[in-house]
Design a protein around this motif. Structure first.
Motif, PDB file in Angstrom:
ATOM      1  N   GLU B  60       0.830  -1.215   0.000  1.00 37.72           N
ATOM      2  CA  GLU B  60       0.000   0.000   0.000  1.00 37.72           C
ATOM      3  C   GLU B  60       0.863   1.264   0.000  1.00 37.72           C
ATOM      4  O   GLU B  60       0.564   2.224  -0.701  1.00 37.72           O
ATOM      5  CB  GLU B  60      -0.936   0.001   1.228  1.00 37.72           C
ATOM      6  N   TRP B  61       1.932   1.227   0.792  1.00 40.90           N
ATOM      7  CA  TRP B  61       2.860   2.369   0.800  1.00 40.90           C
ATOM      8  C   TRP B  61       3.453   2.583  -0.594  1.00 40.90           C
ATOM      9  O   TRP B  61       3.533   3.693  -1.077  1.00 40.90           O
ATOM     10  CB  TRP B  61       4.000   2.130   1.799  1.00 40.90           C
ATOM     11  N   MET B  62       3.898   1.507  -1.207  1.00 42.70           N
ATOM     12  CA  MET B  62       4.521   1.620  -2.541  1.00 42.70           C
ATOM     13  C   MET B  62       3.523   2.135  -3.574  1.00 42.70           C
ATOM     14  O   MET B  62       3.865   2.950  -4.430  1.00 42.70           O
ATOM     15  CB  MET B  62       5.081   0.265  -2.975  1.00 42.70           C
ATOM     16  N   ASP B  63       2.273   1.659  -3.482  1.00 44.90           N
ATOM     17  CA  ASP B  63       1.256   2.096  -4.441  1.00 44.90           C
ATOM     18  C   ASP B  63       0.887   3.560  -4.210  1.00 44.90           C
ATOM     19  O   ASP B  63       0.563   4.278  -5.157  1.00 44.90           O
ATOM     20  CB  ASP B  63       0.008   1.201  -4.337  1.00 44.90           C
ATOM     21  N   GLU B  64       0.934   4.003  -2.960  1.00 43.24           N
ATOM     22  CA  GLU B  64       0.566   5.386  -2.667  1.00 43.24           C
ATOM     23  C   GLU B  64       1.698   6.367  -3.018  1.00 43.24           C
ATOM     24  O   GLU B  64       1.452   7.400  -3.628  1.00 43.24           O
ATOM     25  CB  GLU B  64       0.203   5.535  -1.182  1.00 43.24           C
ATOM     26  N   TYR B  65       2.933   6.017  -2.627  1.00 47.87           N
ATOM     27  CA  TYR B  65       4.032   6.976  -2.785  1.00 47.87           C
ATOM     28  C   TYR B  65       4.877   6.761  -4.040  1.00 47.87           C
ATOM     29  O   TYR B  65       5.715   7.579  -4.378  1.00 47.87           O
ATOM     30  CB  TYR B  65       4.917   6.971  -1.534  1.00 47.87           C
ATOM     31  N   ARG B  66       4.669   5.650  -4.726  1.00 54.09           N
ATOM     32  CA  ARG B  66       5.352   5.355  -5.996  1.00 54.09           C
ATOM     33  C   ARG B  66       6.845   5.707  -5.985  1.00 54.09           C
ATOM     34  O   ARG B  66       7.305   6.566  -6.749  1.00 54.09           O
ATOM     35  CB  ARG B  66       4.660   6.105  -7.144  1.00 54.09           C
ATOM     36  N   PRO B  67       7.629   5.031  -5.124  1.00 58.15           N
ATOM     37  CA  PRO B  67       9.071   5.317  -5.101  1.00 58.15           C
ATOM     38  C   PRO B  67       9.757   4.864  -6.394  1.00 58.15           C
ATOM     39  O   PRO B  67       9.290   3.932  -7.060  1.00 58.15           O
ATOM     40  CB  PRO B  67       9.570   4.492  -3.912  1.00 58.15           C
ATOM     41  N   ASP B  68      10.854   5.570  -6.762  1.00 59.53           N
ATOM     42  CA  ASP B  68      11.656   5.176  -7.934  1.00 59.53           C
ATOM     43  C   ASP B  68      12.604   4.053  -7.572  1.00 59.53           C
ATOM     44  O   ASP B  68      13.063   3.302  -8.437  1.00 59.53           O
ATOM     45  CB  ASP B  68      12.469   6.372  -8.429  1.00 59.53           C
ATOM     46  N   VAL B  69      12.928   3.955  -6.277  1.00 58.16           N
ATOM     47  CA  VAL B  69      13.892   2.959  -5.824  1.00 58.16           C
ATOM     48  C   VAL B  69      13.639   2.697  -4.340  1.00 58.16           C
ATOM     49  O   VAL B  69      13.102   3.558  -3.636  1.00 58.16           O
ATOM     50  CB  VAL B  69      15.337   3.470  -6.079  1.00 58.16           C
ATOM     51  N   VAL B  70      13.989   1.487  -3.891  1.00 61.05           N
ATOM     52  CA  VAL B  70      13.823   1.108  -2.485  1.00 61.05           C
ATOM     53  C   VAL B  70      15.195   0.787  -1.899  1.00 61.05           C
ATOM     54  O   VAL B  70      15.982   0.075  -2.522  1.00 61.05           O
ATOM     55  CB  VAL B  70      12.884  -0.113  -2.353  1.00 61.05           C
ATOM     56  N   ALA B  71      15.479   1.323  -0.709  1.00 59.52           N
ATOM     57  CA  ALA B  71      16.731   1.029   0.006  1.00 59.52           C
ATOM     58  C   ALA B  71      16.381   0.228   1.258  1.00 59.52           C
ATOM     59  O   ALA B  71      15.593   0.683   2.087  1.00 59.52           O
ATOM     60  CB  ALA B  71      17.445   2.323   0.379  1.00 59.52           C
ATOM     61  N   VAL B  72      16.931  -0.977   1.376  1.00 56.51           N
ATOM     62  CA  VAL B  72      16.622  -1.881   2.494  1.00 56.51           C
ATOM     63  C   VAL B  72      17.898  -2.173   3.278  1.00 56.51           C
ATOM     64  O   VAL B  72      18.971  -2.339   2.682  1.00 56.51           O
ATOM     65  CB  VAL B  72      16.045  -3.220   1.975  1.00 56.51           C
ATOM     66  N   GLU B  73      17.770  -2.264   4.594  1.00 59.28           N
ATOM     67  CA  GLU B  73      18.942  -2.623   5.394  1.00 59.28           C
ATOM     68  C   GLU B  73      19.259  -4.101   5.216  1.00 59.28           C
ATOM     69  O   GLU B  73      18.372  -4.946   5.245  1.00 59.28           O
ATOM     70  CB  GLU B  73      18.704  -2.321   6.878  1.00 59.28           C
ATOM     71  N   ARG B  74      20.539  -4.386   5.014  1.00 63.46           N
ATOM     72  CA  ARG B  74      20.999  -5.762   4.859  1.00 63.46           C
ATOM     73  C   ARG B  74      21.041  -6.434   6.236  1.00 63.46           C
ATOM     74  O   ARG B  74      21.568  -5.862   7.187  1.00 63.46           O
ATOM     75  CB  ARG B  74      22.384  -5.767   4.232  1.00 63.46           C
ATOM     76  N   VAL B  75      20.479  -7.626   6.332  1.00 64.06           N
ATOM     77  CA  VAL B  75      20.407  -8.342   7.611  1.00 64.06           C
ATOM     78  C   VAL B  75      21.612  -9.262   7.770  1.00 64.06           C
ATOM     79  O   VAL B  75      22.046  -9.899   6.812  1.00 64.06           O
ATOM     80  CB  VAL B  75      19.126  -9.207   7.684  1.00 64.06           C
ATOM     81  N   PHE B  76      22.148  -9.309   8.975  1.00 64.84           N
ATOM     82  CA  PHE B  76      23.259 -10.209   9.261  1.00 64.84           C
ATOM     83  C   PHE B  76      22.847 -11.273  10.258  1.00 64.84           C
ATOM     84  O   PHE B  76      21.880 -11.090  10.999  1.00 64.84           O
ATOM     85  CB  PHE B  76      24.451  -9.433   9.809  1.00 64.84           C
ATOM     86  N   GLU B  77      23.615 -12.340  10.281  1.00 63.41           N
ATOM     87  CA  GLU B  77      23.382 -13.419  11.249  1.00 63.41           C
ATOM     88  C   GLU B  77      23.975 -13.036  12.585  1.00 63.41           C
ATOM     89  O   GLU B  77      25.089 -13.427  12.914  1.00 63.41           O
ATOM     90  CB  GLU B  77      24.101 -14.691  10.797  1.00 63.41           C
ATOM     91  N   ARG B  78      23.260 -12.275  13.355  1.00 61.67           N
ATOM     92  CA  ARG B  78      23.723 -12.064  14.724  1.00 61.67           C
ATOM     93  C   ARG B  78      22.513 -11.726  15.572  1.00 61.67           C
ATOM     94  O   ARG B  78      21.448 -11.416  15.056  1.00 61.67           O
ATOM     95  CB  ARG B  78      24.813 -11.005  14.823  1.00 61.67           C
ATOM     96  N   GLY B  79      22.707 -11.817  16.877  1.00 62.05           N
ATOM     97  CA  GLY B  79      21.582 -11.612  17.775  1.00 62.05           C
ATOM     98  C   GLY B  79      20.761 -12.877  17.882  1.00 62.05           C
ATOM     99  O   GLY B  79      21.206 -13.959  17.488  1.00 62.05           O
ATOM    100  N   ASN B  80      19.545 -12.733  18.394  1.00 64.36           N
ATOM    101  CA  ASN B  80      18.638 -13.849  18.617  1.00 64.36           C
ATOM    102  C   ASN B  80      18.321 -14.577  17.300  1.00 64.36           C
ATOM    103  O   ASN B  80      17.919 -13.952  16.322  1.00 64.36           O
ATOM    104  CB  ASN B  80      17.361 -13.279  19.249  1.00 64.36           C
ATOM    105  N   VAL B  81      18.543 -15.896  17.270  1.00 66.61           N
ATOM    106  CA  VAL B  81      18.378 -16.688  16.051  1.00 66.61           C
ATOM    107  C   VAL B  81      16.985 -16.512  15.451  1.00 66.61           C
ATOM    108  O   VAL B  81      16.832 -16.261  14.259  1.00 66.61           O
ATOM    109  CB  VAL B  81      18.613 -18.184  16.338  1.00 66.61           C
ATOM    110  N   SER B  82      15.969 -16.649  16.303  1.00 66.11           N
ATOM    111  CA  SER B  82      14.598 -16.592  15.819  1.00 66.11           C
ATOM    112  C   SER B  82      14.281 -15.213  15.241  1.00 66.11           C
ATOM    113  O   SER B  82      13.649 -15.101  14.185  1.00 66.11           O
ATOM    114  CB  SER B  82      13.648 -16.929  16.962  1.00 66.11           C
TER     115      SER B  82
END
Lengths: 195, 195
Positions: B60-82
């Protein structure tokens, strides 16, 4: 409880290779094979494109075979970091495909699958493939390994589902549930091979 | 290269809380805030239902704001496994939402975001929030932390995108690219605060 006719889709998740299977529960502990295959996405392609391809492919399988339930292998943090993360991204997309179609999802660890299918939580690939070939009455062993794993997940769910139902039913009456837990497990037949 | 008008959606991925932001590149290094928010899914709910809710909300956010590009944080294997696995499943669903709309996705590590926004790859939350508040000319610091992180990701992409384009352009001519690599980096301005 009668599961006859229950259609189970087994998914061995992955981005480079994702094993897919569909089986149908028969009478007693019989399980009938319906379909098996592998979805591949090129490792050199963009991650977003690969997830999109996987999503569409698994969606087509679900729309064609209309499973009542999906069994997915639970991913752990081990092995190559990048591969584990890619597989975990794929699992998100696979679960979403089921949720969008209102199909419930169950997750099983590799050792749960091995134990349910072969009676041994540490069975090797060769043993598992032999068991799956025999259980499903296949003329030859399923290939590649991802396809065999997907079939094992689906068989695991067929055999564990009645136990899950009983566990939930037991929770309705706390005393009965506690009594059942103290009794030595009568569920060994769930892990033995049908005669 | 002129990025003026480029609309960037920043995503701080998570299943319990997922930070979403939209910013628009202005003249030079100016970045204008468009929207910021957090999507929450109850931790007691079924995983499939939570992924479905997240997918719909971000769609819904993407359809409303129509971004040209998306920036996502890369997840690492650390912290609580689950938690790590749940976040990785969420990332798969978030990237898929962008791919289904033909919106390109870029991933940045937390230290890349910190370095781009504050000049220091090890900046703390307080420093980052202060920088984001100043860069975007906000009347008060964005809350909660996930919202501030989502804005930082979007700003990071606005400021790093021109560098990414230059790097790609440099690859067209191997000699020019090699020469550039030997020259001390002229890109410090990419990490300084606009005057």
């Amino acid at each position: 409880m009668n599961l006859e006719g229950l259609r189970v889709m087994g998914i061995d998740p992955g981005l480079t290779r994702c094993g897919l299977s569909v089986v149908q529960a028969g009478r007693g502990r019989a399980v009938l094979p319906v379909a098996v295959g592998v979805v591949r996405t090129p490792s050199g392609d963009d991650l977003a494109l690969r997830l999109l391809r996987l999503s569409r492919a698994v969606g087509e399988w679900m729309d064609e075979y209309r499973p009542d339930v999906v069994a997915v292998e639970r991913v752990f943090e081990r092995g190559n970091v990048s591969t584990v993360m890619h597989t975990a991204h794929a699992v998100g997309v696979l679960i979403l495909a089921a949720a969008e179609r209102g199909v419930p999802v169950h997750m099983y660890t590799p050792s749960e699958v091995k134990k349910a299918v072969s009676g041994n939580g540490r069975a090797d690939k060769k043993q598992m493939t032999a068991m799956i070939t025999r259980i499903l009455g296949l003329s030859e062993p399923p290939k590649p390994a991802d396809a065999a794993d997907a079939l094992a997940l689906a068989v695991c769910h067929c055999w564990r589902a009645p136990m899950l139902f009983r566990q939930r039913a037991g929770l309705i009456d706390g005393r009965v549930s506690a009594a059942k837990r103290r009794t030595p497990s009568p569920d060994n037949h769930d892990r033995s091979f049908p005669s």
